[in-house]
Design a protein around this motif. Structure first.
Motif, mmCIF file in Angstrom:
data_model
loop_
_atom_site.group_PDB
_atom_site.id
_atom_site.type_symbol
_atom_site.label_atom_id
_atom_site.label_comp_id
_atom_site.label_asym_id
_atom_site.label_seq_id
_atom_site.Cartn_x
_atom_site.Cartn_y
_atom_site.Cartn_z
ATOM 1 N N ASP B 60 0.692 -1.347 0.072
ATOM 2 C CA ASP B 60 -0.031 0.082 -0.071
ATOM 3 C C ASP B 60 0.945 1.102 -0.071
ATOM 4 O O ASP B 60 0.554 2.082 -0.819
ATOM 5 C CB ASP B 60 -0.828 -0.007 1.024
ATOM 6 N N ILE B 61 1.703 1.263 0.790
ATOM 7 C CA ILE B 61 2.844 2.531 1.080
ATOM 8 C C ILE B 61 3.486 2.753 -0.494
ATOM 9 O O ILE B 61 3.562 3.625 -0.863
ATOM 10 C CB ILE B 61 3.786 2.585 2.013
ATOM 11 N N TRP B 63 2.869 1.371 -3.287
ATOM 12 C CA TRP B 63 1.594 1.806 -4.451
ATOM 13 C C TRP B 63 1.308 3.377 -4.422
ATOM 14 O O TRP B 63 1.298 4.109 -5.499
ATOM 15 C CB TRP B 63 0.318 1.038 -4.154
ATOM 16 N N GLU B 64 1.136 4.146 -3.183
ATOM 17 C CA GLU B 64 1.109 5.521 -3.043
ATOM 18 C C GLU B 64 2.246 6.124 -3.754
ATOM 19 O O GLU B 64 2.426 7.293 -4.509
ATOM 20 C CB GLU B 64 1.019 6.071 -1.729
ATOM 21 N N ASN B 67 2.348 6.091 -7.515
ATOM 22 C CA ASN B 67 1.647 7.018 -8.068
ATOM 23 C C ASN B 67 1.721 8.468 -7.904
ATOM 24 O O ASN B 67 0.821 9.363 -8.125
ATOM 25 C CB ASN B 67 -0.085 6.423 -7.671
ATOM 26 N N THR B 68 3.010 8.845 -7.317
ATOM 27 C CA THR B 68 3.224 10.169 -7.160
ATOM 28 C C THR B 68 4.507 10.690 -7.987
ATOM 29 O O THR B 68 5.272 9.983 -8.412
ATOM 30 C CB THR B 68 3.888 10.208 -5.652
ATOM 31 N N GLY B 69 3.955 11.701 -8.542
ATOM 32 C CA GLY B 69 4.895 12.277 -9.518
ATOM 33 C C GLY B 69 4.545 11.754 -11.073
ATOM 34 O O GLY B 69 3.807 10.783 -11.204
ATOM 35 N N THR B 70 5.409 11.845 -11.798
ATOM 36 C CA THR B 70 5.207 11.244 -13.305
ATOM 37 C C THR B 70 5.874 9.932 -13.035
ATOM 38 O O THR B 70 7.020 9.613 -12.530
ATOM 39 C CB THR B 70 6.063 12.051 -14.388
#
Lengths: 380, 406
Positions: B60-61, B63-64, B67-70
């Protein structure tokens, strides 16, 4: 004023647990738990504090602010000594501070004449950076809250100090995973950073290098702003809530296809999937313009805070509503389910408590309550 | 079934000390702490639910962070963390005699690690998924027959086949020498169809690619699928499906699903090495400057009617047709202005014009732009020179393999 926490607790940031046991119910705290409970200690070297004026939380930690004369900060979670005191490990370096802010790697402390950033890596506190503050001669009204500082703001990673144009008249500022939102003293909202999840609210997915006014809100003065990982929220002076950005976990309170699909797959709602026509409902995965969100018919929103993928709002009548990602119990509805519809946290009503403030960590939620019925004006 | 765990144990390091966990500063120490806990749990006797929970937190961490930044800027370290999360989760799922649906979940987890993570421990996720696949392989003869008929039916229902004008046809040449290809087509950047150069591919002869074959080799594997008529549409989206689900829903239309699904631009052969053995890199790629490793090989698998809007790519392309046929039109980069590329940064390599239904009012010059066209058949390879604009529509169930090289 008491504080309760619920949600992610793998590092003991809500309450201490025996880390070797790693019990599911202690890692995902579903029942709101008081974090300001007394602890009997014969060892009185550690300062004991009665009043917790504020909470800040990152992913693995939580700090309690004690601003009652002998100002200081206590730390709980990753790196804090377990069961060490009332509400965490007392941070010596914080004595005398007037505000504090925590990110996953740094603790930022605001003192009357300087700002300090402490590196928390490996739990050895090293003062990485500091700067002197010039107290402005024209102290224009309310004091600035971190991450705002005179002339700019403190970012989550180096370079820490980022300047802001004085024309913005920054009153409050919040940092998302890849964007920034600013509230001006005029009530206008500015956003900048990456926009690929619609979190800037300008109607498209492009990024902005410089603060750009959210035109859709022009003419509606806002009184507070907050950010989640990839979403933004703000409250108007009249108590209305506006949301925009990513909705993959329902964090905007709008229908989320990804959420419904995931719930169907884990067969939580088998009847609904067969009854509902697949394409009837309009789902929103990215909301690129601010949308007005009605949480409840009767009351105004008083304050709001966001975690990575969830949102929590307190009404003027003392109720706490939450929505979005809930798999760690961070919504407080005593389940591990996510929700794309705002729902009241009934626990506090049942305990006859009035919620007055809320602060979210990445995957948890902290609510401040009073036992006084006076501040709650509505009996719903 | 207890065999499964011993097979998995065998490819894991023998103990905690021999299990590598090194990360750069980019990964916060709180996360490293959890990774070390998972490693410890792998070799100790504790409740399996704790193992699953810890692995899930790591997933979960990370995955975040992914999904951060390009995507291009996501630090490789976080992708490694994600892969470790997948590894720990799979190990936990398969520990105690899992039923077949849990094994499928474990396969999906491996695939997520392969798709979104970065290689760890000598690409251990590859080895893991192969062990898991052999646990679930059970083809039935009956199913094969009905699908054979279905696939044949699909072949007869061709989309509208455009007639190719001879004066506009892409030239064809049979097995040219390296020298003549280079002189006549590569250097002058002229499109051409190369015939006879992939006849030796197992995908066309020993192991002809069919729906049944793909199901048996990769049916339970998770792949990215594009849903919607074309990537410039508002309704377009990407989703993850198993190959079986993709075939059922978008090729055989079992659910009565109306929209188009396209397994497009996916490096399937990295994910499923068995399929890689059925194809070969064209010899002509050696005329380029890079190594074999620099060549990007993509799979393109979908029903009739899939469209790639007119666009250009920054590398040379060999588009090899394995099954089914595609209508393709090519425009020279010299005529770019007449093709009205999107003004936005995101889509500046894509034309705004719908090639087979152009809006003459919005795009008046388009009709004057010269082009060449073809219907590409199985066994043929189209050379698309670098930055040449190309539009592709599948006429029937189609499988192509593209090679991007420089």
């Amino acid at each position: 004023m008491l504080w309760f926490g619920f949600g992610f607790n793998a590092f003991g940031q809500i309450y201490d647990h025996d880390k070797l046991r790693l019990d599911g119910s202690e890692i995902k705290v579903m029942n709101p738990t008081e974090i300001t409970r007394r602890v009997d200690r014969s060892d009185s070297r550690q300062k004991m504090h009665m009043k917790c004026s504020g909470i800040r939380a990152s992913w693995s930690r939580r700090i309690s602010l004690h601003l009652d004369g002998e100002n200081c900060v206590c730390l709980a979670g990753f790196g804090a000594i377990p069961s060490s005191g009332y509400c965490g490990t007392y941070i010596e370096e914080s004595f005398g501070c007037k505000d504090a802010f925590i990110s996953e790697s740094y603790l930022t402390l605001a003192f009357p004449e300087r700002i300090e950033c402490w590196n928390l890596k490996n739990n050895e506190k090293t003062r990485t950076w500091s700067m002197e503050i010039v107290t402005q001669s024209d102290s224009s009204g309310a004091p600035l809250n971190l991450p705002l500082v005179p002339g700019g703001y403190i970012a989550a990673k180096p370079p820490f100090y980022r300047s802001l144009s004085p024309q913005l008249k920054a009153k409050s500022l919040a940092l998302g995973a890849e964007h920034v939102i600013l509230l001006s003293a005029t009530g206008a909202v500015y956003t900048w950073g990456l926009g690929s999840h619609g979190q800037l609210g300008h109607g498209d997915l492009t990024s902005e290098e410089e603060p750009r006014a959210v035109e859709a809100l022009w003419g509606i003065p806002m009184s507070s702003v907050a950010t989640g990982g990839w979403h933004s929220v703000c409250i108007s002076a009249g108590g209305d809530l506006y949301v925009w950005g990513w909705n993959e976990s329902g964090q905007l309170g709008l229908p989320s296809r990804a959420l419904r699909k995931a719930q169907q797959q884990s067969s939580q709602k088998p009847e609904e999937s067969s009854n509902r026509e697949k394409n009837e409902e309009v789902f929103i995965s990215i909301q690129a313009f601010p949308a007005l969100l009605d949480i409840t018919q009767c009351c105004e929103v008083r304050t709001v805070s966001c975690g990575s993928r969830h949102t929590a709002a307190v009404t003027t009548t003392g109720d706490l509503y939450t929505w979005g990602w809930g798999e760690y119990g961070q919504l407080g509805h005593q389940t591990l389910m996510s929700s794309d519809e705002p729902q009241r946290v009934d626990f506090f009503r049942e305990q006859r408590m009035c919620v007055v403030d809320v602060v979210c960590g990445a995957w948890n939620t902290f609510a401040a309550v009073t036992m006084e019925e006076v501040s709650c004006t509505c009996n719903k | 079934m207890a065999e499964l765990w011993s097979n998995i144990s065998a490819i894991l390091p023998p103990n905690e000390t021999r299990f590598p966990l090194q990360f750069s500063d980019k990964v916060e120490s709180s996360v490293v702490d959890l990774l070390k806990q998972s490693r410890q749990q792998l070799y100790s006797d504790i409740a399996n639910t704790s193992r699953v929970l810890n692995a899930q937190i790591i997933l979960d961490i990370s995955w975040e962070k992914l999904n951060t930044g390009t995507w291009r800027h996501v630090d490789k370290e976080w992708r490694r963390v994600y892969s470790y999360g997948c590894l720990f989760k799979v190990a936990a799922l398969c520990r105690e005699n899992p039923p077949s649906d849990v094994i499928l979940q474990a396969i999906r987890t491996c695939d997520m690690g392969l798709l979104m993570g970065a290689a760890i421990m000598d690409n251990i996720l590859h080895a893991l998924v192969q062990i898991l696949q052999s646990e679930v392989r059970k083809p039935t003869k009956e199913e094969d027959e009905t699908e054979h008929i279905e696939a044949k039916k699909l072949k007869l229902e061709c989309s509208h086949v455009p007639a190719i004008r001879e004066d506009l046809a892409v030239p064809r040449i049979m097995c040219p020498s390296l020298e003549s290809f280079k002189t006549n087509y590569l250097l002058p950047l002229k499109p051409v169809i190369l015939e006879g150069i992939i006849d030796h591919w197992p995908a066309l002869h020993q192991h002809p690619w069919s729906i049944e074959y793909l199901r048996s080799v990769a049916g339970c594997r998770t792949v990215p699928v594009e849903v919607g008529s074309r990537y410039t549409d508002e309704e377009w989206s990407q989703t993850l499906l198993t190959v079986n689900e993709f075939i059922d829903q978008y090729i055989l239309n079992k659910d009565g699903v109306k929209s188009l699904g396209y397994l497009a631009q996916h490096q399937l052969f990295d994910q499923i090495p068995e399929l890689k053995e059925d194809i070969r890199t064209p010899d002509y790629c050696c005329l380029g400057e890079g190594d074999d490793d620099d060549i990007t090989v993509n799979a393109w698998f979908g029903p009739g009617g899939t469209v790639s809007p007119l666009h250009q790519d920054p590398q040379q392309n060999f588009l090899a047709q394995v099954a089914g046929s595609k209508y393709i039109r090519l425009y020279s980069p010299e005529d770019t202005e007449k093709l009205y590329p999107h003004p936005s940064q995101l889509l500046h390599n894509t034309s705004q014009v719908e090639v087979e239904n152009p809006d003459k009012e919005r795009f008046p010059e388009f009709a004057t732009a010269p082009y060449v066209e073809c219907v590409l058949q199985p066994g043929e390879v189209l050379f698309i020179p670098v930055r040449h604009w190309h539009y592709v529509r599948s006429l029937e169930l189609s499988f192509s393999v593209s090679f991007w090289w420089s």
